[in-house]
Design an enzyme around this catalytic site. Sequence first.
Site, PDB file in Angstrom:
ATOM      1  N   ARG A   1       0.338   9.255  -6.293  1.00  0.00           N
ATOM      2  CA  ARG A   1       1.486   9.025  -5.396  1.00  0.00           C
ATOM      3  C   ARG A   1       2.524  10.147  -5.486  1.00  0.00           C
ATOM      4  O   ARG A   1       3.732   9.892  -5.389  1.00  0.00           O
ATOM      5  CB  ARG A   1       2.159   7.682  -5.715  1.00  0.00           C
ATOM      6  CG  ARG A   1       1.367   6.468  -5.283  1.00  0.00           C
ATOM      7  CD  ARG A   1       1.493   6.255  -3.778  1.00  0.00           C
ATOM      8  NE  ARG A   1       0.755   5.069  -3.380  1.00  0.00           N
ATOM      9  CZ  ARG A   1       1.320   3.877  -3.213  1.00  0.00           C
ATOM     10  NH1 ARG A   1       2.607   3.706  -3.396  1.00  0.00           N
ATOM     11  NH2 ARG A   1       0.583   2.857  -2.842  1.00  0.00           N
TER      12      ARG A   1
ATOM     13  N   ARG B   1       8.272   8.188  -1.864  1.00  0.00           N
ATOM     14  CA  ARG B   1       9.684   7.867  -1.657  1.00  0.00           C
ATOM     15  C   ARG B   1      10.644   8.378  -2.715  1.00  0.00           C
ATOM     16  O   ARG B   1      11.853   8.401  -2.487  1.00  0.00           O
ATOM     17  CB  ARG B   1       9.837   6.349  -1.532  1.00  0.00           C
ATOM     18  CG  ARG B   1       9.405   5.846  -0.183  1.00  0.00           C
ATOM     19  CD  ARG B   1       9.404   4.343  -0.148  1.00  0.00           C
ATOM     20  NE  ARG B   1       8.470   3.823  -1.128  1.00  0.00           N
ATOM     21  CZ  ARG B   1       8.017   2.576  -1.135  1.00  0.00           C
ATOM     22  NH1 ARG B   1       8.433   1.721  -0.249  1.00  0.00           N
ATOM     23  NH2 ARG B   1       7.165   2.183  -2.061  1.00  0.00           N
TER      24      ARG B   1
ATOM     25  N   ARG C   1       9.552  11.074   6.695  1.00  0.00           N
ATOM     26  CA  ARG C   1       9.126   9.762   7.150  1.00  0.00           C
ATOM     27  C   ARG C   1      10.051   9.243   8.242  1.00  0.00           C
ATOM     28  O   ARG C   1       9.604   8.652   9.231  1.00  0.00           O
ATOM     29  CB  ARG C   1       9.070   8.762   6.003  1.00  0.00           C
ATOM     30  CG  ARG C   1       8.386   7.482   6.441  1.00  0.00           C
ATOM     31  CD  ARG C   1       8.344   6.437   5.380  1.00  0.00           C
ATOM     32  NE  ARG C   1       9.667   5.893   5.122  1.00  0.00           N
ATOM     33  CZ  ARG C   1       9.905   4.772   4.488  1.00  0.00           C
ATOM     34  NH1 ARG C   1       8.894   4.072   4.007  1.00  0.00           N
ATOM     35  NH2 ARG C   1      11.121   4.351   4.289  1.00  0.00           N
TER      36      ARG C   1
ATOM     37  N   ASP D   1      -3.586   6.474   3.321  1.00  0.00           N
ATOM     38  CA  ASP D   1      -3.546   5.220   2.582  1.00  0.00           C
ATOM     39  C   ASP D   1      -4.965   4.670   2.456  1.00  0.00           C
ATOM     40  O   ASP D   1      -5.836   5.007   3.261  1.00  0.00           O
ATOM     41  CB  ASP D   1      -2.650   4.194   3.284  1.00  0.00           C
ATOM     42  CG  ASP D   1      -2.248   3.088   2.322  1.00  0.00           C
ATOM     43  OD1 ASP D   1      -1.336   3.329   1.503  1.00  0.00           O
ATOM     44  OD2 ASP D   1      -2.859   2.011   2.345  1.00  0.00           O
TER      45      ASP D   1
ATOM     46  N   TYR E   1      -7.050  -7.017  -0.002  1.00  0.00           N
ATOM     47  CA  TYR E   1      -6.038  -6.972   1.074  1.00  0.00           C
ATOM     48  C   TYR E   1      -6.555  -7.649   2.344  1.00  0.00           C
ATOM     49  O   TYR E   1      -5.794  -8.302   3.063  1.00  0.00           O
ATOM     50  CB  TYR E   1      -5.626  -5.523   1.367  1.00  0.00           C
ATOM     51  CG  TYR E   1      -4.837  -4.913   0.227  1.00  0.00           C
ATOM     52  CD1 TYR E   1      -3.472  -5.145   0.110  1.00  0.00           C
ATOM     53  CD2 TYR E   1      -5.460  -4.147  -0.752  1.00  0.00           C
ATOM     54  CE1 TYR E   1      -2.742  -4.622  -0.945  1.00  0.00           C
ATOM     55  CE2 TYR E   1      -4.744  -3.615  -1.813  1.00  0.00           C
ATOM     56  CZ  TYR E   1      -3.386  -3.851  -1.907  1.00  0.00           C
ATOM     57  OH  TYR E   1      -2.677  -3.342  -2.956  1.00  0.00           O
TER      58      TYR E   1
HETATM   59  O1  CP3 Z   1      -0.975   9.856  -4.050  1.00  0.00           O
HETATM   60  C1  CP3 Z   1      -0.524  10.294  -2.988  1.00  0.00           C
HETATM   61  O2  CP3 Z   1       0.526  10.955  -2.909  1.00  0.00           O
HETATM   62  C2  CP3 Z   1      -1.343  10.097  -1.723  1.00  0.00           C
HETATM   63  C3  CP3 Z   1      -0.955   9.027  -0.879  1.00  0.00           C
HETATM   64  C4  CP3 Z   1      -1.325   7.590  -1.178  1.00  0.00           C
HETATM   65  C5  CP3 Z   1      -0.587   6.533  -0.616  1.00  0.00           C
HETATM   66  N1  CP3 Z   1      -1.214   5.349  -0.898  1.00  0.00           N
HETATM   67  C6  CP3 Z   1       0.640   6.707   0.181  1.00  0.00           C
HETATM   68  C7  CP3 Z   1       1.529   5.556   0.351  1.00  0.00           C
HETATM   69  C8  CP3 Z   1      -2.390   7.016  -1.886  1.00  0.00           C
HETATM   70  C9  CP3 Z   1      -3.441   7.682  -2.738  1.00  0.00           C
HETATM   71  C10 CP3 Z   1      -2.306   5.604  -1.689  1.00  0.00           C
HETATM   72  C11 CP3 Z   1      -3.291   4.650  -2.225  1.00  0.00           C
HETATM   73  C12 CP3 Z   1      -3.031   3.209  -2.141  1.00  0.00           C
HETATM   74  N2  CP3 Z   1      -2.460   2.509  -1.119  1.00  0.00           N
HETATM   75  C13 CP3 Z   1      -3.440   2.277  -3.121  1.00  0.00           C
HETATM   76  C14 CP3 Z   1      -4.212   2.608  -4.369  1.00  0.00           C
HETATM   77  C15 CP3 Z   1      -3.374   3.247  -5.389  1.00  0.00           C
HETATM   78  C16 CP3 Z   1      -2.362   2.364  -6.022  1.00  0.00           C
HETATM   79  O3  CP3 Z   1      -1.171   2.669  -5.888  1.00  0.00           O
HETATM   80  O4  CP3 Z   1      -2.766   1.378  -6.666  1.00  0.00           O
HETATM   81  C17 CP3 Z   1      -3.049   0.999  -2.684  1.00  0.00           C
HETATM   82  C18 CP3 Z   1      -3.243  -0.298  -3.435  1.00  0.00           C
HETATM   83  C19 CP3 Z   1      -2.444   1.155  -1.412  1.00  0.00           C
HETATM   84  C20 CP3 Z   1      -1.936   0.089  -0.515  1.00  0.00           C
HETATM   85  C21 CP3 Z   1      -0.506   0.280  -0.258  1.00  0.00           C
HETATM   86  N3  CP3 Z   1       0.022   1.244   0.568  1.00  0.00           N
HETATM   87  C22 CP3 Z   1       0.564  -0.453  -0.798  1.00  0.00           C
HETATM   88  C23 CP3 Z   1       0.415  -1.599  -1.776  1.00  0.00           C
HETATM   89  C24 CP3 Z   1       1.741   0.096  -0.261  1.00  0.00           C
HETATM   90  C25 CP3 Z   1       3.136  -0.374  -0.442  1.00  0.00           C
HETATM   91  C26 CP3 Z   1       3.614   0.185  -1.731  1.00  0.00           C
HETATM   92  C27 CP3 Z   1       5.106   0.213  -1.790  1.00  0.00           C
HETATM   93  O5  CP3 Z   1       5.538   0.822  -2.784  1.00  0.00           O
HETATM   94  O6  CP3 Z   1       5.784  -0.315  -0.920  1.00  0.00           O
HETATM   95  C28 CP3 Z   1       1.373   1.184   0.543  1.00  0.00           C
HETATM   96  C29 CP3 Z   1       2.301   2.074   1.268  1.00  0.00           C
HETATM   97  C30 CP3 Z   1       2.294   3.515   0.842  1.00  0.00           C
HETATM   98  N4  CP3 Z   1       1.183   4.272   0.680  1.00  0.00           N
HETATM   99  C31 CP3 Z   1       3.439   4.329   0.607  1.00  0.00           C
HETATM  100  C32 CP3 Z   1       2.958   5.624   0.316  1.00  0.00           C
HETATM  101  C33 CP3 Z   1       3.762   6.858   0.068  1.00  0.00           C
HETATM  102  C34 CP3 Z   1       4.882   3.886   0.746  1.00  0.00           C
HETATM  103  C35 CP3 Z   1       5.177   3.907   2.187  1.00  0.00           C
HETATM  104  C36 CP3 Z   1       6.594   4.201   2.493  1.00  0.00           C
HETATM  105  O7  CP3 Z   1       7.384   3.259   2.498  1.00  0.00           O
HETATM  106  O8  CP3 Z   1       6.913   5.376   2.753  1.00  0.00           O
END
Ligand code: CP3
Length: 354
Positions: free
Chosen positions: A27, A31, A40, A77, A154
Amino acid sequence: MAELKNDRFLRALMREPVDVTPVWMMRQAGRYLPEYRATRAQAGDFLSLCKNRELACEVTLQPLERYDLDAAILFSDILTIPDAMGLGLYFEQGEGPKFEKVVRTEQDVDALPIPDAASDLDYVMAAVSEIRGALSGRVPLIGFSGSPWTLATYMVEGGSSKDFRHIKKMMYATPEVMHALLDKLAQSVTAYLNEQIRSGAQAVQIFDTWGGVLSGPMYQAFSLKYMQQIIAGLIREHDGRRVPVIMFTKNGGQWLEVMADAGADALGLDWTTNIDDARRRVGERVALQGNMDPSVLYAPADRIRAEVADILQRFGTGNGHVFNLGHGIHQFVDPESAKVFVDAVHELSAQYHR
Ligand code: CP3
């Protein structure tokens, strides 16, 4: 294609010698970075950002401008696949991902299409090639996907879950339906990752965020088995180079021995397993990636450096370590602390690579 200038990350995944331990952060684009929040806002929302190749490329590169990272990771994602299956992914402010449709019955599973990665997920492939071009060989680009089990949580729950009520019911009450769903997802993920590799991803990571909520036997039957199936179907060499695969099961530390035999080049470790014990248990079979508790980044610089030093010392000399956090960087971390972390890995690891 531009020649790779820094291949430490790929070399460490193949357990080849390096000058210093490579490092990246799960990640790393996100944010906690004000410049991410600005891009964003320009895109409108998170999904629009993922679907805009220029902006997805911009946020992928943002952490590389600040830190001396050894890899970039595609900005996207894991839930792009269920979205492409027609479930209607959306994000509610502060509530994480949600789906308009859920998958609970045999009919629901039968109705799911296997997406055509090149056309249905063309925006992901466009981002991969855009980023690969913009990197121009600076560091390798990591592609990724969720594991079938993690994606299914999910899809069946309809979003994030704490108790996994619906999916565990499906698994225990109608295991054949669960297997049919996981098999469809495994086929979808294989095609998706292979298309990312053809588009320019130089390594791939499978995120099994929720494999660790299963019992040992259920983990093997419902999560590991399908990751193994995916890995067996992946392109392992592209443009004359090995494309390493990293398998990351969060909370999977009890099962390292069976995970090491799944065919991955490396295993991701969360912080609940000591990396010295993990290394002893997997031996020469796989490289290890990890595993600092992301919460250490809330501490002062000295404490961060001490923790990095401890993990490096536990891993010790020899090849096959990619430094990372044990899970994604938190949104409230000070970006300066991430710099302390990344610099500490390079500075303190040189002594282990002489
Ligand atoms: O690592 C990176 O920088 C690459 C981008 C990346 C994102 N999601 C961007 C993202 C990667 C590799 C993921 C994987 C992902 N997404 C996983 C597996 C890894 C982990 O964290 O366990 C999972 C379970 C998801 C599903 C997902 N997407 C969730 C649960 C959320 C909400 C999380 C939150 O903190 O609100 C997301 C959204 C998401 N994916 C964000 C980002 C940067 C936040 C979105 C935002 O508000 O800008």
